[in-house]
Design an enzyme around this catalytic site. Structure first.
Site, PDB file in Angstrom:
ATOM      1  N   HIS A   1      59.768  10.892 -50.359  1.00 44.37           N
ATOM      2  CA  HIS A   1      60.605   9.836 -50.372  1.00 44.37           C
ATOM      3  C   HIS A   1      59.984   8.589 -49.521  1.00 44.37           C
ATOM      4  O   HIS A   1      59.272   9.015 -48.396  1.00 44.37           O
ATOM      5  CB  HIS A   1      61.744   9.794 -49.823  1.00 44.37           C
ATOM      6  CG  HIS A   1      63.041   8.838 -50.344  1.00 44.37           C
ATOM      7  ND1 HIS A   1      63.052   7.685 -49.631  1.00 44.37           N
ATOM      8  CD2 HIS A   1      63.769   8.705 -51.297  1.00 44.37           C
ATOM      9  CE1 HIS A   1      63.783   6.928 -50.225  1.00 44.37           C
ATOM     10  NE2 HIS A   1      64.563   7.548 -51.467  1.00 44.37           N
TER      11      HIS A   1
ATOM     12  N   ASP B   1      66.330  12.391 -56.580  1.00 47.40           N
ATOM     13  CA  ASP B   1      65.907  11.730 -58.033  1.00 47.40           C
ATOM     14  C   ASP B   1      65.364  13.056 -58.751  1.00 47.40           C
ATOM     15  O   ASP B   1      65.571  13.140 -59.871  1.00 47.40           O
ATOM     16  CB  ASP B   1      64.868  10.753 -58.037  1.00 47.40           C
ATOM     17  CG  ASP B   1      65.341   9.444 -57.418  1.00 47.40           C
ATOM     18  OD1 ASP B   1      66.367   9.130 -57.726  1.00 47.40           O
ATOM     19  OD2 ASP B   1      64.405   8.890 -56.611  1.00 47.40           O
TER      20      ASP B   1
ATOM     21  N   HIS C   1      61.797   0.764 -58.997  1.00 47.36           N
ATOM     22  CA  HIS C   1      63.116   0.951 -58.004  1.00 47.36           C
ATOM     23  C   HIS C   1      63.794   2.188 -58.837  1.00 47.36           C
ATOM     24  O   HIS C   1      64.465   3.287 -58.132  1.00 47.36           O
ATOM     25  CB  HIS C   1      63.864  -0.285 -57.881  1.00 47.36           C
ATOM     26  CG  HIS C   1      64.810  -0.331 -56.976  1.00 47.36           C
ATOM     27  ND1 HIS C   1      65.282   0.744 -56.151  1.00 47.36           N
ATOM     28  CD2 HIS C   1      65.873  -1.261 -56.896  1.00 47.36           C
ATOM     29  CE1 HIS C   1      66.332   0.462 -55.808  1.00 47.36           C
ATOM     30  NE2 HIS C   1      66.751  -0.706 -56.194  1.00 47.36           N
TER      31      HIS C   1
END
Length: 505
Positions: free
Chosen positions: A389, A446, A348
């Protein structure tokens, strides 16, 4: 700046509109029916019947409730027909949200009507709540907080204003904005006895272990009424968490570096205070933050955008954890501590750290073509991190602006980081390679956050702490929304038992 300096040293010196294609899925019913039997659900296109809402609320053969009474999701007037092995059928209402074109089968009461539960590992096809906080459309690359696209908020707002929006539902008026900032300043300082708590951690304690422990300990310092109608106390707890998390995160860094505590200042913004409490030199005279204020504010701008873009993301693992804990009417600080624990998991909260590890493995820009080829050949041990994603099947709406901001900030800082050169080369290769384009493997947020955090001097093992600092706003907003909605129920999922049958000792 006259010379280029290493990344970490520079940081310390610097001190919808849309039309989604949501469909009503029948996959959740693939395992319905008694053991040894089977059941079927007709495809939506052939089995949906059109009934008036009046029929839906009165028919004995139809599941669901009068959703219009809740002010939330509404019955669409359509139903899906579930046919059981016996030949009996059950009409399942189809619910629609207030915005977007996703559809949901309302299976409340399914057990009573059919004797069956649903089976959906990971809840990937299941809505567990109604929420008006964050809207996602993965197909079209949309993420909105209370209706405002996150990239617009990152460009034209700041984290404190965005936090107010998430918590209260609307942007603040000028008067509300001033009062809100004063409240955050009032609560930002961490209790001295709580500061002492850090000294009890052994050397090398993981930053997330420290954060989890300190946030959980706040429930001992700040008891909260469990009365769901005490909305004023809910706001106080939320404000205290958002404010103190800033200093909690900074203290983790300073404890790890054996540095003395620096307290927040009223003349600095939220992001600037984080930079000051983390990297600032407490020996400087009052009023002095850094010899280069322009650089300091540039880094704070990047931090602020990072916090906005990570503030909430609908019902992810950690947010769902907070809601599950809150459904038992647990203390809100304990609920957020549960969210911290969930975020700690590498599946996560560890994505940006995994990007850095990938860039380190690639090593140099000239190695990118071979790495790309290894990815396409699915070579063992080679994984492309920071592209694509799980939710966004197109592009990550948080990534474009943030990627541009990160490059601009690090260039202006004169940061020399070989990982940034590798990242640029990898992005260029991926965006021009049909393999990645056809699979819509675009850089996600990210990909850039790890580079930015590393560039301003945040240690890799503190990346998830930064994530939690931002996400606390979303966690506590989701908690507040849940406990104040009517009909709060404790979350109690079911299971398919696969163990031994009853046997005697």
């Amino acid at each position: 700046m006259s010379s280029r300096v290493p990344a970490a040293n520079m940081a310390m010196a610097a001190l919808l509109r849309l039309s989604s294609r949501g469909t009503c899925s029948s996959s959740m019913f693939s395992s319905l029916g008694p053991l040894g039997g089977s059941s079927s659900v007709s495809s939506v296109s052939s089995s949906v019947s059109f009934f008036s809402p009046r029929f839906l609320s009165s028919s004995a053969s139809c599941l669901g409730v009068a959703w219009s009474e809740t002010g939330g999701a509404k019955a669409s007037g359509e139903v899906a027909k579930l046919t059981m092995p016996s030949g009996d059928s059950v009409d399942i209402p189809i619910l629609v949200p207030t915005y977007g074109s996703d559809k949901f089968l309302d299976v409340k009461g399914l057990k009573k009507a059919t004797g069956c539960f649903t089976y959906d590992p990971g809840l990937m096809e299941t809505a567990t709540c109604q929420s008006g906080i964050t809207f996602l459309d993965g197909d079209n690359g949309v993420c909105c907080y209370r209706g405002y696209p996150v990239d617009q908020l990152a460009q034209h707002s700041d984290f404190v204003t965005t936090a107010y929006l998430l918590l209260h539902g609307d942007l603040p008026t000028p008067e509300q904005d001033i009062a809100w900032r004063r409240e955050l300043q009032k609560y930002m300082v961490v209790n001295t006895r709580l500061v002492e708590f850090y000294r009890s951690f052994p050397d090398g304690a993981h930053p997330m272990a420290q954060m989890n422990s300190v946030v959980g300990a706040m429930s001992a310092f700040f008891p909260v009424s469990l009365d769901p109608n005490d909305k004023e106390q809910h706001i106080t707890a939320a404000t205290r968490l958002i404010a103190k998390m800033n200093m909690i995160a900074a203290l983790i860094y300073r404890t790890d570096k054996n540095k003395s505590v620096i307290y927040p200042r009223q003349d600095l913004t939220y992001a600037e205070n984080f930079m000051y409490m983390t990297f600032g030199d407490c020996t400087l005279p009052p009023g002095v933050v850094n010899h280069d204020m322009e650089t300091f504010k540039l880094v704070a701008k990047a931090i602020d955008a990072f916090l906005i873009l990570h503030a909430d993301h609908e019902q992810n693992a950690s947010t769902s954890t907070v809601r599950i804990a809150g459904s038992s009417q647990a203390n809100p600080y304990a609920c957020v501590a549960a969210g911290v624990a969930s975020l700690w998991g590498p599946a996560h909260g560890g994505a940006n750290e995994a990007v850095i590890q990938m860039l380190e493995k690639i090593g140099r820009p000239e190695n990118v073509p071979q790495f790309v080829q290894d990815v396409k050949n699915k070579k063992d041990g080679v994984r492309l991190m920071g592209f694509g994603h799980r939710v966004y099947k197109n592009f990550d709406p948080r990534a474009k602006y943030f990627g541009e901001l990160v490059i601009d900030v690090l260039d202006k800082l004169g940061v020399e980081d070989p990982h940034l050169d590798v990242a640029r080369a990898l992005q260029e290769a991926a965006l021009n390679d049909p393999y990645f384009v056809e699979r819509k493997l675009y850089p996600n947020v990210d990909f850039w956050t790890g580079i930015m955090l590393r560039g301003i001097g945040i240690p890799t093992n503190m990346f998830t702490v930064m994530f939690a600092l931002a996400r606390t706003v979303g966690w506590i907003s989701q908690w507040k929304e849940m406990v104040e909605q009517p009909g709060l129920k404790i979350t109690r999922p079911r299971q398919i038992y696969i163990g031994q049958p009853i046997r005697s000792m």
